[in-house]
Scaffold this motif. Structure first.
Motif, short mmCIF file in Angstrom:
data_model
loop_
_atom_site.label_atom_id
_atom_site.label_comp_id
_atom_site.label_asym_id
_atom_site.label_seq_id
_atom_site.Cartn_x
_atom_site.Cartn_y
_atom_site.Cartn_z
N GLY A 133 34.87 -64.54 -27.38
CA GLY A 133 34.55 -65.40 -28.52
C GLY A 133 33.37 -64.92 -29.33
N GLY A 134 33.25 -65.48 -30.52
CA GLY A 134 32.09 -65.22 -31.37
C GLY A 134 32.24 -64.01 -32.25
N GLU A 135 31.25 -63.83 -33.14
CA GLU A 135 31.26 -62.68 -34.03
C GLU A 135 31.00 -61.40 -33.26
N GLN A 136 31.65 -60.33 -33.71
CA GLN A 136 31.53 -59.05 -33.03
C GLN A 136 31.25 -57.93 -34.01
N LEU A 137 30.53 -56.93 -33.54
CA LEU A 137 30.24 -55.72 -34.30
C LEU A 137 30.82 -54.55 -33.52
N ILE A 138 31.49 -53.65 -34.22
CA ILE A 138 32.05 -52.46 -33.59
C ILE A 138 31.33 -51.27 -34.20
N SER A 139 30.76 -50.40 -33.36
CA SER A 139 30.03 -49.23 -33.83
C SER A 139 30.67 -47.96 -33.29
N GLY A 140 30.65 -46.91 -34.11
CA GLY A 140 31.15 -45.60 -33.70
C GLY A 140 30.04 -44.59 -33.87
N GLY A 141 29.84 -43.75 -32.87
CA GLY A 141 28.68 -42.87 -32.90
C GLY A 141 28.97 -41.40 -32.76
N ARG A 142 27.91 -40.64 -32.93
CA ARG A 142 27.98 -39.18 -32.80
C ARG A 142 28.22 -38.74 -31.36
N ASP A 143 28.03 -39.67 -30.42
CA ASP A 143 28.30 -39.34 -29.01
C ASP A 143 29.78 -39.49 -28.66
N GLY A 144 30.62 -39.82 -29.65
CA GLY A 144 32.06 -39.95 -29.41
C GLY A 144 32.48 -41.30 -28.86
N THR A 145 31.54 -42.23 -28.73
CA THR A 145 31.89 -43.53 -28.18
C THR A 145 32.02 -44.59 -29.27
N ILE A 146 32.80 -45.60 -28.95
CA ILE A 146 32.92 -46.80 -29.77
C ILE A 146 32.39 -47.92 -28.90
N ARG A 147 31.48 -48.71 -29.47
CA ARG A 147 30.91 -49.82 -28.71
C ARG A 147 31.22 -51.12 -29.45
N CYS A 148 31.62 -52.12 -28.68
CA CYS A 148 31.88 -53.46 -29.20
C CYS A 148 30.75 -54.36 -28.71
N TRP A 149 30.14 -55.07 -29.66
CA TRP A 149 28.97 -55.91 -29.39
C TRP A 149 29.28 -57.35 -29.73
N LYS A 150 28.80 -58.26 -28.92
CA LYS A 150 28.83 -59.67 -29.28
C LYS A 150 27.54 -59.93 -30.05
N LEU A 151 27.66 -60.41 -31.30
CA LEU A 151 26.48 -60.60 -32.13
C LEU A 151 25.64 -61.78 -31.64
N PRO A 152 24.33 -61.70 -31.89
CA PRO A 152 23.44 -62.75 -31.39
C PRO A 152 23.71 -64.10 -32.06
N GLN A 153 23.49 -65.13 -31.27
CA GLN A 153 23.61 -66.49 -31.78
C GLN A 153 22.43 -67.29 -31.27
N GLN A 154 21.76 -67.97 -32.17
CA GLN A 154 20.64 -68.85 -31.83
C GLN A 154 19.59 -68.17 -30.98
N GLY A 155 19.11 -67.01 -31.42
CA GLY A 155 18.01 -66.34 -30.76
C GLY A 155 18.38 -65.51 -29.54
N VAL A 156 19.65 -65.45 -29.18
CA VAL A 156 20.08 -64.63 -28.04
C VAL A 156 20.37 -63.22 -28.56
N ALA A 157 19.90 -62.21 -27.86
CA ALA A 157 20.07 -60.82 -28.29
C ALA A 157 21.55 -60.41 -28.29
N ALA A 158 21.87 -59.42 -29.13
CA ALA A 158 23.21 -58.85 -29.14
C ALA A 158 23.49 -58.23 -27.77
N THR A 159 24.70 -58.39 -27.29
CA THR A 159 25.05 -57.84 -25.98
C THR A 159 26.27 -56.94 -26.08
N PRO A 160 26.22 -55.76 -25.43
CA PRO A 160 27.39 -54.88 -25.44
C PRO A 160 28.50 -55.50 -24.60
N MET A 161 29.71 -55.48 -25.15
CA MET A 161 30.85 -56.05 -24.45
C MET A 161 31.75 -54.97 -23.87
N LEU A 162 31.79 -53.82 -24.54
CA LEU A 162 32.80 -52.83 -24.22
C LEU A 162 32.38 -51.47 -24.77
#
Length: 102
Positions: free
Chosen positions: A15-44
């Motif tokens: 659930g919740g808003e998600q950010l997907i990032s792609g990097g120079r290291d060849g990985t794709i990371r999916c993040w759960k975006l912060p809500q109400q002061g909780v830090a962003a957390t990597p999901m995948l």
């Protein structure tokens, strides 16, 4: 460094808003975006590319994001679709390019 970003409010992997990032290291990371002061957390973390991830594009069906596409310096495009139950997405690789894809 990060080469590509995409965000969605759909629930591709939980659930919740998600950010997907792609990097120079060849990985794709999916993040759960912060809500109400909780830090962003990597999901995948997806490590199927063997070189830089240059771009990400979301595929929307109506209001929902159903999949995304990644383009890489490994000369491939990958289509990512979540498995049923919200588990790790499965990729389909498209190979016809002879140089990096951006």
């Amino acid at each position: 460094g990060v080469n590509a970003l995409a965000s969605t409010s759909s629930t591709l992997w939980g659930g919740g808003e998600q950010l997907i990032s792609g990097g120079r290291d060849g990985t794709i990371r999916c993040w759960k975006l912060p809500q109400q002061g909780v830090a962003a957390t990597p999901m995948l973390t997806l490590s199927d590319h063997t070189d830089w991830v240059n771009d990400l594009v979301l595929i929307n069906e109506g209001e929902q994001t159903s999949a995304f596409v990644s383009a890489s310096s490994d000369c491939t495009i990958k289509l990512w679709r979540p498995e049923s139950g919200g588990s790790r997405p499965r990729s389909t690789t498209l190979r016809q390019h002879t140089d990096f894809v951006k």
